[in-house]
Design a protein around this motif. Structure first.
Motif, short mmCIF file in Angstrom:
data_model
loop_
_atom_site.label_atom_id
_atom_site.label_comp_id
_atom_site.label_asym_id
_atom_site.label_seq_id
_atom_site.Cartn_x
_atom_site.Cartn_y
_atom_site.Cartn_z
N TRP A 10 48.52 30.84 42.31
CA TRP A 10 48.16 31.89 43.34
C TRP A 10 46.95 32.61 42.36
CZ3 TRP A 10 49.84 32.69 48.21
CH2 TRP A 10 51.13 32.11 48.33
N ILE A 11 46.06 33.14 43.22
CA ILE A 11 44.84 33.87 42.68
C ILE A 11 44.84 35.03 43.56
CG2 ILE A 11 42.52 34.38 42.19
CD1 ILE A 11 42.31 31.05 41.71
N ASN A 12 45.16 36.51 43.16
CA ASN A 12 44.95 37.38 43.92
C ASN A 12 43.66 38.53 43.38
OD1 ASN A 12 48.00 36.90 43.69
ND2 ASN A 12 47.47 37.99 45.62
N LEU A 13 42.96 38.98 44.23
CA LEU A 13 41.84 39.88 43.83
C LEU A 13 42.52 40.94 43.62
CD1 LEU A 13 38.88 39.89 43.58
CD2 LEU A 13 38.66 40.53 46.12
N LEU A 14 42.17 41.65 42.55
CA LEU A 14 42.81 42.82 42.05
C LEU A 14 42.47 44.06 42.85
CD1 LEU A 14 43.15 42.92 38.28
CD2 LEU A 14 44.88 42.40 39.98
N SER A 15 41.16 44.24 43.52
CA SER A 15 40.70 45.22 44.15
C SER A 15 41.36 45.36 45.42
CB SER A 15 39.24 45.33 44.40
OG SER A 15 38.88 44.09 45.22
N ASP A 16 41.70 44.32 46.26
CA ASP A 16 42.27 44.49 47.60
C ASP A 16 43.50 43.83 47.79
OD1 ASP A 16 41.34 42.01 47.92
OD2 ASP A 16 39.94 42.39 49.54
N GLN A 71 35.53 31.40 49.27
CA GLN A 71 36.22 32.66 48.84
C GLN A 71 36.16 32.77 47.38
OE1 GLN A 71 39.89 33.03 50.53
NE2 GLN A 71 39.85 35.18 50.33
N LEU A 72 36.35 31.74 46.50
CA LEU A 72 36.44 31.64 45.30
C LEU A 72 34.88 32.01 44.69
CD1 LEU A 72 38.63 28.25 44.27
CD2 LEU A 72 39.04 30.93 43.42
N GLU A 73 33.95 31.47 45.15
CA GLU A 73 32.66 31.71 44.86
C GLU A 73 32.27 33.16 45.10
OE1 GLU A 73 30.36 28.96 47.09
OE2 GLU A 73 30.76 27.27 45.58
N ALA A 74 32.81 33.82 46.14
CA ALA A 74 32.60 35.16 46.40
C ALA A 74 33.29 36.06 45.47
CB ALA A 74 32.92 35.56 47.78
N TRP A 75 34.36 35.65 44.89
CA TRP A 75 35.24 36.48 44.09
C TRP A 75 34.63 36.47 42.50
CZ3 TRP A 75 40.98 35.43 45.07
CH2 TRP A 75 41.15 35.94 46.66
N ALA A 76 33.62 35.57 42.31
CA ALA A 76 33.33 35.23 40.93
C ALA A 76 32.55 36.62 40.23
CB ALA A 76 32.01 34.39 40.72
N GLY A 77 33.01 37.03 39.13
CA GLY A 77 32.85 38.17 38.58
C GLY A 77 33.59 39.42 38.71
N GLN A 78 34.71 39.34 39.61
CA GLN A 78 35.70 40.36 39.98
C GLN A 78 36.83 40.12 39.36
OE1 GLN A 78 35.40 41.73 44.12
NE2 GLN A 78 34.00 40.15 44.65
N ALA A 79 37.57 41.12 38.94
CA ALA A 79 38.78 41.14 38.32
C ALA A 79 39.98 40.44 39.31
CB ALA A 79 39.37 42.29 37.78
N VAL A 80 40.54 39.48 38.82
CA VAL A 80 41.57 38.89 39.37
C VAL A 80 43.18 38.57 38.72
CG1 VAL A 80 40.02 37.38 41.07
CG2 VAL A 80 40.87 36.43 38.87
N GLN A 81 44.27 38.31 39.29
CA GLN A 81 45.15 37.95 38.64
C GLN A 81 45.77 36.58 39.23
OE1 GLN A 81 49.02 40.33 39.12
NE2 GLN A 81 49.91 38.45 40.09
N PHE A 90 48.17 35.59 34.63
CA PHE A 90 46.92 36.00 33.67
C PHE A 90 46.07 36.80 34.55
CE2 PHE A 90 48.63 31.84 33.32
CZ PHE A 90 48.98 31.77 31.99
N TRP A 91 45.23 37.81 33.51
CA TRP A 91 44.36 38.76 34.26
C TRP A 91 43.06 38.33 33.84
CZ3 TRP A 91 49.43 40.54 33.10
CH2 TRP A 91 50.12 40.83 33.93
N GLY A 92 42.05 38.56 34.48
CA GLY A 92 40.84 38.08 34.00
C GLY A 92 39.57 38.15 35.03
N VAL A 93 38.59 37.56 34.62
CA VAL A 93 37.28 37.32 35.46
C VAL A 93 36.77 35.97 35.02
CG1 VAL A 93 35.10 38.24 35.76
CG2 VAL A 93 36.75 39.92 35.20
N TYR A 94 36.44 35.37 36.14
CA TYR A 94 35.64 33.90 35.73
C TYR A 94 34.12 34.22 36.51
CZ TYR A 94 36.86 33.27 40.89
OH TYR A 94 36.89 33.60 42.08
#
Length: 122
Positions: A10-16, A71-81, A90-94
């Motif tokens: 599971w990958i969650n965008l931290l902002s929303d 969606q993964l490409e749009a999330w690049a550079g944003q913080a995810v869990q 794991f928390w980070g940015v790709y």
């Protein structure tokens, strides 16, 4: 007693809180402390080490749709869990996504997560 079986990554965008889930293969990881060796007078060499460590985690998502790749490409550079099938978080940015096309019109998508420090209580 209830049992929870985690079968996907599971990958969650931290902002929303938006989520992506997919089957995945095993992950890789690396650990690095920023160091350098400096040469001083008389040829003496000393190690200079920075505080903290750099962690990277490699995840490969299997049989994902084109919309998920977008969606993964749009999330690049944003913080995810990221939560794997073992329940680890794991928390980070790709910075990008490596995409492979499969025969059944689905894709594999690989990301390398750069670990960040997150305060869970905030």
């Amino acid at each position: 007693m209830a049992t929870l079986n985690l079968t996907k990554l599971w990958i969650n965008l931290l902002s929303d809180g938006s989520a992506i889930s997919a089957y995945s293969s095993d992950r890789g990881r690396s650990y690095e402390v920023a160091t350098e060796v400096r040469t001083y007078a008389g040829g003496r060499q000393r190690a200079i080490t920075a505080e903290g460590a750099r962690r990277q985690f490699e995840f490969k998502l299997m049989q994902v749709s084109a919309a998920t790749v977008d969606q993964l490409e749009a999330w690049a550079g944003q913080a995810v869990q990221v939560r794997d099938h073992r329940g680890q978080r794991f928390w980070g940015v790709y910075g990008g996504v490596t995409v492979g096309e499969l025969r059944d019109s689905t894709y594999t998508a690989a990301i390398t997560l750069q670990g960040i420090t997150v305060d869970e209580g905030a």
